[in-house]
Design a protein around this motif. Structure first.
Motif, PDB file in Angstrom:
ATOM      1  N   ASP A   1       0.863  -1.178   0.000  1.00 46.47           N
ATOM      2  CA  ASP A   1       0.000   0.000   0.000  1.00 46.47           C
ATOM      3  C   ASP A   1       0.904   1.233   0.000  1.00 46.47           C
TER       4      ASP A   1
ATOM      5  N   LEU B   1      -7.187  -2.461   5.854  1.00 51.91           N
ATOM      6  CA  LEU B   1      -5.996  -3.242   5.499  1.00 51.91           C
ATOM      7  C   LEU B   1      -5.435  -3.968   6.713  1.00 51.91           C
TER       8      LEU B   1
ATOM      9  N   ILE C   1       0.653  -7.836   4.079  1.00 47.71           N
ATOM     10  CA  ILE C   1       0.253  -6.491   3.674  1.00 47.71           C
ATOM     11  C   ILE C   1       1.284  -5.516   4.219  1.00 47.71           C
TER      12      ILE C   1
ATOM     13  N   LYS D   1       3.093  -1.499   4.010  1.00 50.56           N
ATOM     14  CA  LYS D   1       2.765  -0.094   3.764  1.00 50.56           C
ATOM     15  C   LYS D   1       4.059   0.675   3.528  1.00 50.56           C
TER      16      LYS D   1
ATOM     17  N   MET E   1      -2.353   0.256  -4.399  1.00 46.12           N
ATOM     18  CA  MET E   1      -2.009  -1.048  -3.839  1.00 46.12           C
ATOM     19  C   MET E   1      -1.518  -1.935  -4.970  1.00 46.12           C
TER      20      MET E   1
END
Length: 106
Positions: free
Chosen positions: A25, A41, A54, A56, A77
């Motif tokens: 992300d 998320l 996931i 960032k 994303m």
């Protein structure tokens, strides 16, 4: 599993070299839609633990990687599998839509 912070320095190791698919992300603190999807998320990260990581990346703190891959708008994303980008989604969406999209790409 909580989301993972990645940097320009850790991108190769944490994303490209990962054996598990990684959703990155790309976001910034000043981005309202980025803040809107952050809790979703986090929840998706817990729900899909073991299937996807996931991550960032703050584009204001890390400028090299977003520039290299051509990030022009956020939130963006990008799903990486085996070190390659295989899917991307631009903009905010409700958690259900984000999770359904991600699951369809895994």
């Amino acid at each position: 599993m909580a989301t993972v912070k990645v940097t320009d320095a850790s991108f190769q190791r944490d994303v490209l070299d990962s054996e598990t698919p990684v959703l990155v992300d790309f976001w910034a603190d000043w981005c309202g839609p980025c803040k809107m999807i952050a809790p979703a998320l986090e929840e998706i990260s817990d729900e899909l633990a073991g299937k996807v990581v996931i991550a960032k990346m703050d584009i204001m703190e890390n400028t090299d990687t977003p520039a290299q891959i051509g990030v022009q708008s956020i939130p963006l994303m990008v799903l990486y599998k085996n070190g390659k980008p295989v899917a991307q989604r631009l903009g905010a969406a409700p958690k259900g839509q984000l999770k359904a999209w991600l699951e369809s790409e895994l």
